[in-house]
Design a protein around this motif. Structure first.
Motif, short mmCIF file in Angstrom:
data_model
loop_
_atom_site.label_atom_id
_atom_site.label_comp_id
_atom_site.label_asym_id
_atom_site.label_seq_id
_atom_site.Cartn_x
_atom_site.Cartn_y
_atom_site.Cartn_z
N ILE A 99 1.06 -1.26 -0.02
CA ILE A 99 0.13 0.04 -0.14
C ILE A 99 0.95 1.23 -0.07
O ILE A 99 1.77 1.49 0.63
CB ILE A 99 -0.85 0.01 0.92
CG1 ILE A 99 -1.73 -1.05 1.26
CG2 ILE A 99 -1.72 1.16 1.27
CD1 ILE A 99 -2.54 -1.41 2.67
N VAL A 100 0.57 2.23 -0.93
CA VAL A 100 1.39 3.45 -1.02
C VAL A 100 0.28 4.40 -0.42
O VAL A 100 -0.62 4.64 -1.28
CB VAL A 100 1.95 3.62 -2.32
CG1 VAL A 100 2.60 5.21 -2.35
CG2 VAL A 100 3.01 2.78 -2.58
N VAL A 101 0.42 5.28 0.45
CA VAL A 101 -0.62 6.01 0.94
C VAL A 101 0.03 7.36 1.04
O VAL A 101 1.10 7.68 1.79
CB VAL A 101 -1.33 5.67 2.05
CG1 VAL A 101 -0.49 5.49 3.53
CG2 VAL A 101 -2.67 6.49 2.27
N SER A 102 -0.47 8.41 0.71
CA SER A 102 -0.02 10.02 0.96
C SER A 102 -1.18 10.57 1.98
O SER A 102 -2.35 10.38 1.75
CB SER A 102 0.01 10.89 -0.30
OG SER A 102 -1.25 10.80 -1.00
N THR A 103 -0.48 11.29 2.85
CA THR A 103 -1.52 11.74 4.01
C THR A 103 -0.98 13.58 4.01
O THR A 103 0.07 13.92 3.69
CB THR A 103 -0.98 11.45 5.41
OG1 THR A 103 0.34 11.72 5.67
CG2 THR A 103 -1.15 9.81 5.19
N GLY A 104 -2.14 14.25 4.32
CA GLY A 104 -2.00 15.75 4.48
C GLY A 104 -1.31 16.30 5.83
O GLY A 104 -0.79 17.05 6.08
N MET A 105 -1.49 15.01 6.93
CA MET A 105 -0.82 15.26 8.26
C MET A 105 0.23 14.50 8.26
O MET A 105 0.53 13.66 7.74
CB MET A 105 -1.96 14.63 9.31
CG MET A 105 -3.19 15.40 9.36
SD MET A 105 -2.98 17.11 9.89
CE MET A 105 -2.94 16.90 11.57
N PRO A 106 1.39 15.18 9.24
CA PRO A 106 2.68 14.47 9.36
C PRO A 106 2.24 13.04 9.95
O PRO A 106 1.50 12.83 10.71
CB PRO A 106 3.30 15.21 10.49
CG PRO A 106 2.51 16.53 10.54
CD PRO A 106 1.12 16.36 10.01
N LEU A 107 3.31 12.12 9.40
CA LEU A 107 3.25 10.75 10.06
C LEU A 107 3.32 10.61 11.54
O LEU A 107 2.62 9.66 11.99
CB LEU A 107 4.31 10.04 9.32
CG LEU A 107 4.31 8.48 9.69
CD1 LEU A 107 3.08 7.73 9.15
CD2 LEU A 107 5.67 7.99 8.93
N LYS A 108 3.89 11.57 12.35
CA LYS A 108 3.96 11.33 13.58
C LYS A 108 2.67 11.47 14.42
O LYS A 108 2.59 11.03 15.44
CB LYS A 108 5.05 12.18 14.30
CG LYS A 108 4.70 13.86 14.24
CD LYS A 108 5.75 14.57 14.88
CE LYS A 108 5.39 16.06 14.79
NZ LYS A 108 4.10 16.51 15.61
N GLU A 109 1.57 12.00 13.61
CA GLU A 109 0.41 12.39 14.52
C GLU A 109 -0.48 10.90 14.23
O GLU A 109 -1.52 10.75 14.82
CB GLU A 109 -0.35 13.31 13.38
CG GLU A 109 0.25 14.67 13.65
CD GLU A 109 0.54 15.01 15.04
OE1 GLU A 109 0.17 14.75 15.96
OE2 GLU A 109 1.47 16.26 15.15
N PHE A 110 0.01 9.91 13.24
CA PHE A 110 -0.78 8.74 13.36
C PHE A 110 -0.13 7.86 14.19
O PHE A 110 0.44 6.78 13.87
CB PHE A 110 -0.67 8.16 11.80
CG PHE A 110 -1.48 9.09 10.75
CD1 PHE A 110 -2.82 8.89 10.37
CD2 PHE A 110 -0.75 10.13 10.02
CE1 PHE A 110 -3.49 9.66 9.69
CE2 PHE A 110 -1.39 10.83 9.38
CZ PHE A 110 -2.85 10.70 9.08
N ARG A 111 -0.31 7.88 15.40
CA ARG A 111 -0.07 6.97 16.56
C ARG A 111 -0.94 7.38 17.74
O ARG A 111 -1.63 8.49 17.71
CB ARG A 111 1.19 7.03 16.93
CG ARG A 111 1.83 8.32 17.17
CD ARG A 111 3.33 8.43 17.54
NE ARG A 111 3.82 9.90 17.84
CZ ARG A 111 5.06 10.18 18.15
NH1 ARG A 111 5.85 9.33 18.45
NH2 ARG A 111 5.28 11.52 18.01
#
Lengths: 230, 60
Positions: A99-111
């Protein structure tokens, strides 16, 4: 190895990230397949594409913790029960799923404790469940966060990391990285500017020598370890 | 010896990357340089491990 990228983005021409990735995906044996760009979804044809691939990648921007509606529509039509497991053929068994996913929020917020308070792996659970049901081999997710904020050197690194994600042997070990760069250097050196073959060949041969020296050191260590056990 | 070779290789890749007009070639060679640096670090660690294990006094 054949890689199929199922791309979903409702406005792909306006997406800087997807345009960047599309340039990166112009590699040997990689097929870029944009689902919203299809006039109609021909189920047989789509299933054939999946059957012919060794590595299947779903690629999309994250919209409200999920893939865009176009991908869900494609999944619901193409991934029929019979195709995934019902007819006993296990059409996708042992293929690799990424899966290649792009996010508008920084990766560090996904935890847990981040502003999103949910991990990327949790968000991807439904896709993983399909892959598991199809007896596929899961690859770790490739996340691109806030692409437009990346510095030039970070973007360059992202491009090559993405290309490795598409074509490098799994798992991502130093041994597999070295093999990928060795092969790609040999393939790409014809396109290098202001250089001659002797220079490139010396670089490539030295790189291979370093790889072999490392492997020799590892064998020496296992021999010593064996001796210690005795 | 291998360490010097690794440093030389890393410099050569830098030089080659700087000469490239195509974005993708620059990106590729810069990323390859990082793998060479990784090779060099790993080499040092493994060499250290060989030395450490050979000098293990419990095996004397």
């Amino acid at each position: 190895m054949k890689t199929l990228i199922i791309v979903s983005h409702p406005e792909i021409n306006n997406s800087q990230t997807q345009q960047f990735l599309m340039q990166g995906a112009k590699l040997f044996d990689v097929t870029w397949h944009h689902v919203e760009g299809l006039k109609k979804i021909d189920v047989d044809n789509e299933q054939k594409l999946l059957r012919d691939a060794d590595r299947i990648i779903f690629q999309f921007p994250l919209y409200w913790y999920a893939a865009p509606a176009g991908l869900k529509d494609w999944e619901d039509k193409v991934l029929t029960r019979n195709f995934i497991y019902g007819d006993g053929n296990d059409n996708l068994r042992d293929k690799e799923f990424g899966i290649v996913v792009s996010t508008g929020m920084p990766l560090k917020e996904f935890r847990r404790g981040g502003t999103e308070n949910i991990t990327i792996d949790q968000i991807m659970a439904p896709l993983r469940a399909i892959a598991d049901r199809a007896k596929m081999q899961n690859l770790p997710v490739f996340v691109i966060s806030q692409f437009q904020y990346l510095k030039e050197e970070q973007q360059m690194q992202t491009l090559i990391d993405y290309q490795r994600y598409l074509t490098q042997k799994y798992p991502d070990t130093l041994t597999n990285r070295q093999e990928w760069f060795e092969q790609e250097f040999a393939d790409r050196l014809k396109t290098f500017d202001e250089t001659n073959c002797t220079e490139c060949e010396t670089i490539l041969n030295t790189f291979i020598q370093q790889k072999e020296d490392l492997s020799q050191l590892k064998s020496t260590i296992s021999l010593i370890k064996q001796g210690e056990d005795e | 010896m291998a360490e010097d070779t690794g440093i030389w290789l890393s410099k050569e890749l830098s030089k080659l990357a700087d000469k490239q007009k195509a974005y993708e070639n620059r990106a590729f060679l810069t990323a390859m340089k990082k793998v060479v640096e990784e090779q060099n670090d790993r080499m040092k660690l493994l060499q250290g491990e060989v030395d450490g294990r050979l000098w293990n006094h419990e095996q004397w």
